[in-house]
Design an enzyme around this catalytic site. Structure first.
Site, mmCIF file in Angstrom:
data_model
loop_
_atom_site.group_PDB
_atom_site.id
_atom_site.type_symbol
_atom_site.label_atom_id
_atom_site.label_comp_id
_atom_site.label_asym_id
_atom_site.label_seq_id
_atom_site.Cartn_x
_atom_site.Cartn_y
_atom_site.Cartn_z
ATOM 1 N N CYS A 2 3.969 -0.078 9.286
ATOM 2 C CA CYS A 2 4.008 -0.760 10.566
ATOM 3 C C CYS A 2 4.817 -2.033 10.387
ATOM 4 O O CYS A 2 4.703 -2.729 9.386
ATOM 5 C CB CYS A 2 2.642 -1.149 11.119
ATOM 6 S SG CYS A 2 1.589 0.231 11.504
ATOM 7 N N ARG A 27 9.506 0.839 8.213
ATOM 8 C CA ARG A 27 8.085 0.659 7.917
ATOM 9 C C ARG A 27 7.198 1.613 8.719
ATOM 10 O O ARG A 27 5.971 1.624 8.536
ATOM 11 C CB ARG A 27 7.658 -0.775 8.223
ATOM 12 C CG ARG A 27 8.407 -1.806 7.422
ATOM 13 C CD ARG A 27 7.977 -3.193 7.813
ATOM 14 N NE ARG A 27 6.618 -3.469 7.416
ATOM 15 C CZ ARG A 27 6.262 -3.945 6.239
ATOM 16 N NH1 ARG A 27 7.175 -4.209 5.349
ATOM 17 N NH2 ARG A 27 4.998 -4.169 5.951
ATOM 18 N N TRP A 75 3.248 3.025 12.113
ATOM 19 C CA TRP A 75 2.972 4.184 11.266
ATOM 20 C C TRP A 75 1.480 4.429 11.439
ATOM 21 O O TRP A 75 0.659 3.602 11.043
ATOM 22 C CB TRP A 75 3.304 3.868 9.811
ATOM 23 C CG TRP A 75 3.228 5.053 8.896
ATOM 24 C CD1 TRP A 75 4.220 5.943 8.632
ATOM 25 C CD2 TRP A 75 2.113 5.451 8.104
ATOM 26 N NE1 TRP A 75 3.787 6.879 7.734
ATOM 27 C CE2 TRP A 75 2.489 6.607 7.389
ATOM 28 C CE3 TRP A 75 0.809 4.971 7.927
ATOM 29 C CZ2 TRP A 75 1.632 7.277 6.519
ATOM 30 C CZ3 TRP A 75 -0.046 5.629 7.065
ATOM 31 C CH2 TRP A 75 0.378 6.768 6.371
ATOM 32 N N ASN A 101 -0.549 -4.902 11.658
ATOM 33 C CA ASN A 101 -0.158 -4.022 10.554
ATOM 34 C C ASN A 101 -1.274 -4.085 9.533
ATOM 35 O O ASN A 101 -1.585 -5.168 9.033
ATOM 36 C CB ASN A 101 1.169 -4.531 9.962
ATOM 37 C CG ASN A 101 1.457 -3.941 8.592
ATOM 38 O OD1 ASN A 101 1.024 -2.843 8.283
ATOM 39 N ND2 ASN A 101 2.192 -4.663 7.776
ATOM 40 N N GLY A 102 -1.896 -2.942 9.243
ATOM 41 C CA GLY A 102 -3.002 -2.924 8.279
ATOM 42 C C GLY A 102 -4.128 -2.040 8.785
ATOM 43 O O GLY A 102 -3.920 -1.232 9.688
ATOM 44 N N GLU A 488 11.415 12.805 -10.177
ATOM 45 C CA GLU A 488 12.080 12.010 -9.138
ATOM 46 C C GLU A 488 13.043 12.886 -8.316
ATOM 47 O O GLU A 488 13.115 12.751 -7.094
ATOM 48 C CB GLU A 488 12.809 10.831 -9.807
ATOM 49 C CG GLU A 488 13.603 9.928 -8.896
ATOM 50 C CD GLU A 488 12.816 9.273 -7.777
ATOM 51 O OE1 GLU A 488 11.563 9.306 -7.770
ATOM 52 O OE2 GLU A 488 13.459 8.745 -6.857
ATOM 53 N N LYS A 492 12.699 13.415 -4.295
ATOM 54 C CA LYS A 492 13.792 13.128 -3.339
ATOM 55 C C LYS A 492 14.005 14.312 -2.412
ATOM 56 O O LYS A 492 14.164 14.148 -1.226
ATOM 57 C CB LYS A 492 15.119 12.821 -4.053
ATOM 58 C CG LYS A 492 15.285 11.471 -4.675
ATOM 59 C CD LYS A 492 15.327 10.322 -3.720
ATOM 60 C CE LYS A 492 13.970 9.777 -3.426
ATOM 61 N NZ LYS A 492 13.355 8.819 -4.249
ATOM 62 N N GLU A 495 10.953 14.732 0.030
ATOM 63 C CA GLU A 495 10.839 13.619 0.981
ATOM 64 C C GLU A 495 11.782 13.765 2.161
ATOM 65 O O GLU A 495 11.393 13.536 3.298
ATOM 66 C CB GLU A 495 11.246 12.301 0.292
ATOM 67 C CG GLU A 495 10.168 11.574 -0.415
ATOM 68 C CD GLU A 495 10.688 10.266 -1.032
ATOM 69 O OE1 GLU A 495 9.994 9.272 -0.878
ATOM 70 O OE2 GLU A 495 11.774 10.253 -1.648
ATOM 71 N N HIS A 511 3.695 27.794 -18.849
ATOM 72 C CA HIS A 511 2.256 27.732 -18.601
ATOM 73 C C HIS A 511 1.922 27.828 -17.119
ATOM 74 O O HIS A 511 0.940 27.256 -16.668
ATOM 75 C CB HIS A 511 1.687 26.452 -19.220
ATOM 76 C CG HIS A 511 1.949 26.347 -20.681
ATOM 77 N ND1 HIS A 511 1.330 27.162 -21.607
ATOM 78 C CD2 HIS A 511 2.823 25.573 -21.373
ATOM 79 C CE1 HIS A 511 1.790 26.861 -22.819
ATOM 80 N NE2 HIS A 511 2.701 25.905 -22.705
ATOM 81 N N LYS A 610 8.396 3.227 4.308
ATOM 82 C CA LYS A 610 8.915 2.687 3.064
ATOM 83 C C LYS A 610 7.925 1.765 2.368
ATOM 84 O O LYS A 610 7.835 1.720 1.160
ATOM 85 C CB LYS A 610 10.208 1.934 3.349
ATOM 86 C CG LYS A 610 10.884 1.500 2.072
ATOM 87 C CD LYS A 610 12.350 1.361 2.241
ATOM 88 C CE LYS A 610 13.019 1.174 0.916
ATOM 89 N NZ LYS A 610 13.004 2.376 0.078
HETATM 90 C C1 G6P Z 1 6.534 4.774 -0.397
HETATM 91 C C2 G6P Z 1 8.031 4.940 -0.358
HETATM 92 C C3 G6P Z 1 8.544 5.314 -1.741
HETATM 93 C C4 G6P Z 1 8.105 4.283 -2.765
HETATM 94 C C5 G6P Z 1 6.591 4.088 -2.751
HETATM 95 C C6 G6P Z 1 6.186 2.886 -3.579
HETATM 96 O O1 G6P Z 1 5.926 5.998 -0.592
HETATM 97 O O2 G6P Z 1 8.392 5.918 0.596
HETATM 98 O O3 G6P Z 1 9.952 5.377 -1.712
HETATM 99 O O4 G6P Z 1 8.494 4.698 -4.043
HETATM 100 O O5 G6P Z 1 6.144 3.843 -1.421
HETATM 101 O O6 G6P Z 1 6.703 1.728 -2.976
HETATM 102 P P1 G6P Z 1 7.041 0.409 -3.739
HETATM 103 O O7 G6P Z 1 7.592 -0.496 -2.677
HETATM 104 O O8 G6P Z 1 5.747 -0.112 -4.297
HETATM 105 O O9 G6P Z 1 8.015 0.692 -4.804
#
Ligand code: G6P
Length: 615
Positions: A2, A27, A75, A101-102, A488, A492, A495, A511, A610
């Site tokens: 948010c 956000r 969000w 926000n929270g 990772e 990606k 996501e 396994h 994010k």
């Molecule tokens: C969210 C984002 C990710 C990020 C993660 C941790 O899930 O979408 O891209 O890696 O949070 O965020 P930070 O700001 O703590 O790296």
């Protein structure tokens, strides 16, 4: 998650708020809304499901005049993303409007109590409970808005960054925070800009005050901000100067922020080493933590905490720190660490990795470790963020603002900082020879140039993306330091393109995951020259004999592998320990192209945000 924005001043608030929301849309983008006072002191609230552009359409023919306003991009946590649950929320009398926000954790008992006292609710949100709680306190205790907010926040359990305006005090904006971030920008003409982070503020002013935990600010035009804690202690605002640059917040000719950020990696990796790495004098200086180096060397172990992509960087860090500095490292999901009563002592060093510096679980994890006496260090990207401020010391990654929700340049910058840290500790400990240190330092310095070369190669990646864009599943494999790169890569892809993807250590294939291999299954393997290269080749043979389609990330010039696999992506030759900095990049690009070909919203993937400021 948010985003909140607010403005009080002499200008027309609406465009400032809408532009601010656009900067904060990363956000959350489930719904958006705005509240403004018009010239007759009416408090108008407009809100709608969807993105900020939907809100812009929605308010086109509405009265949006007003010089004071608050706005929100959501969000969803409590209540589905619809118009009613969107913020701002009115109080029952419609005198007060609030954005939040929270999460208010005790909203259910508070709501019950308010219902008993005659309040009715329009939405399912915790936020509407808070705004009515404030109204109830004002009505019963006959106090001004600031005091009502202060009393209300003493009854609230949870996290909040809030902004409130009220018809009864139309020249006042009240903001407060706990757990979620909030920045106040001090304008040049007695006006104030408030936001969840500095990105909406930078185009108006560089002077900001970061509100601290449990602080409330009374903001009025042409008047100094007055800050108190919720326990009623007065605080002196500390004004910071922002170093951010406006161009960094624009797409700069790229179709998406994610693509721009992928291409920025040659310079962002260089920026994270700038002034720190000096191979010519055999030195690495990490100023932010220099006072803590001896403590780290004496530590029983280093515990790295993080979430998402930052956790993956931590896994690479574990490998680097153990290999080079021979220090015992454990890497933990912050969310698991904080809830399992971990054994931590004063002899432990905890490193929190976070791009945003605001992730709620990471923040909670460091608070817990701090309580238990550990030394807490941070590796953050956002300057002045909560994690950066709550750690004993830290190293900024200096990757510049990352706007795309899927993390790219922040990851490689985190890995770069961890590499510098591992090398510095190895040097202090003499766990590697001087000549090896020099060799590695020279090679590390050459990485940005190699990234630049690597970024030129798009054709092959686009071809592979075309071929596999319709796959429903994918597997990513890597070994050793490249296992986190497989994780990772898979993250990606899922996501941003919503393709199911899993990362595994290559040898674990046998396994279980091998059962999934058929002629349709793409398997991406990081198969660069490394100590266990031959073993990786055997893993590839196992996939090929089951007709899987193998895409191999290989070291430039590798002829042998061409005949075995279906597609190769070459990366420049480098030290095994630095391969993650290169191998990640084609995987980011491949996910990007697949997502674009599938018509996905690359910068704002569904359901994600994010900055995850809720647990
Ligand atoms: C969210 C984002 C990710 C990020 C993660 C941790 O899930 O979408 O891209 O890696 O949070 O965020 P930070 O700001 O703590 O790296």
């Amino acid at each position: 998650m948010c985003g909140i924005v607010a403005y009080i001043g002499q200008k027309n608030a609406c465009p400032i708020l809408i532009n601010g929301l656009k900067r904060l849309e990363y956000r959350g983008y489930d719904s958006a809304g705005i509240a403004l006072f018009d010239s007759e002191q009416n408090l108008n609230v407009y809100k709608t499901k969807g993105k900020v552009s939907d809100l812009e359409n929605f308010i086109k023919d509405k009265n949006t005049e007003g010089k004071i306003g608050i706005a929100h991009t959501r969000w969803a946590t409590h209540g589905e993303p619809n118009d009613v649950n969107a913020h701002p929320h009115y109080s029952q009398s419609k005198d007060i409007a609030l954005i939040h926000n929270g999460i208010i954790e005790n909203y259910a008992p508070l709501r019950k109590e308010l219902e008993k006292r005659g309040f009715t609710f329009q939405s399912h949100t915790d936020t509407e409970v808070l705004v009515n709680l404030i109204e109830d306190i004002q009505q019963n205790e006959k106090v001004d808005l600031f005091e009502a907010v202060r009393i209300a926040l003493n009854q609230v359990v949870g996290a909040y960054a809030i902004a409130i305006i009220s018809k009864k005090e139309p020249y006042t904006l009240i903001v407060a925070r706990k757990g979620s971030p909030l920045v106040i920008g001090i304008g040049k003409e007695g006006d104030y800009y408030i936001a969840s982070d500095a990105t909406p503020i930078i185009e108006h002013t560089r002077k900001v005050v970061y509100l601290d935990e449990e602080e409330i600010a009374l903001v009025q035009r042409n008047t100094d901000i007055c800050i108190k804690t919720i326990k009623n202690e007065e605080k002196t605002p500390y004004v910071h100067e922002l170093e951010m640059n406006l161009q960094e917040l624009e797409k700069g000719g790229f179709n998406h922020f994610m693509l721009k950020e992928i291409y920025e990696q040659a310079s962002s990796i260089r920026d994270s080493m700038r002034g720190r790495l000096h191979p010519e004098t055999d030195t690495i200086s990490l100023g932010g933590i220099s006072d803590y180096e001896q403590k780290i060397l004496r530590a029983d172990r280093i515990i790295i905490v993080g979430c998402g992509t930052s956790w993956h960087a931590g896994l690479v860090g574990e490998y680097l720190l153990e290999e080079l500095a021979r220090i015992h490292v454990e890497v933990e999901y912050a969310s698991e660490f904080r809830y399992r009563n971990p054994i931590i002592s004063e002899r432990d060093v905890v490193i929190a990795i976070s791009q945003s510096g605001e992730t709620a679980d990471t923040l909670a994890a460091i608070r817990l470790a701090k309580e238990k006496g550990a030394t807490i260090l941070g590796i953050c990207n956002v300057v002045g963020s909560s994690i950066a401020r709550e750690t004993h010391a830290g190293v900024y990654t200096h990757a510049g603002p990352e706007i795309g929700v899927a993390s790219t340049k922040a990851f490689t910058a985190q890995v770069t900082v961890l590499t510098l840290l591992a090398l510095r500790l190895a040097q202090l400990k003499a766990s590697i020879t001087k000549s090896r240190f020099k060799e590695l330092a020279i090679e590390l310095e050459s990485i940005p140039e190699k990234v630049k070369q690597l970024l030129k190669n798009d054709e092959q990646i686009i071809k592979i993306a075309e071929r596999f864009k319709d796959t429903r599943n994918a597997i990513y494999l890597g070994r050793g330091i490249n296992f986190p790169i497989a994780l990772e890569g898979a993250l990606k892809l899922k996501e941003i393109s919503y393709i199911h993807a899993e990362g595994y250590p290559a040898a674990e294939m046998k396994h279980g995951p091998i059962a999934l291999i058929d002629e349709e299954m793409p398997v991406v393997v990081v198969a660069t020259s490394q100590r266990i290269y031959e073993k990786v080749i055997s893993n590839i043979q196992e996939i090929k004999s089951r007709k899987g389609k193998v895409i191999a990330i290989v070291t430039e010039g590798n002829q042998q592998i061409k005949d075995i696999v279906d597609y190769i992506i070459e990366i420049p030759c480098t030290e095994e320990l630095f391969v993650p900095l290169l191998a990640t990049i084609p995987l980011q690009k491949m996910s990007y192209h697949i997502a674009v070909m599938r018509g996905c919203n690359v910068d704002q993937p569904r359901n994600l945000a994010k900055s995850v400021t809720v647990e």
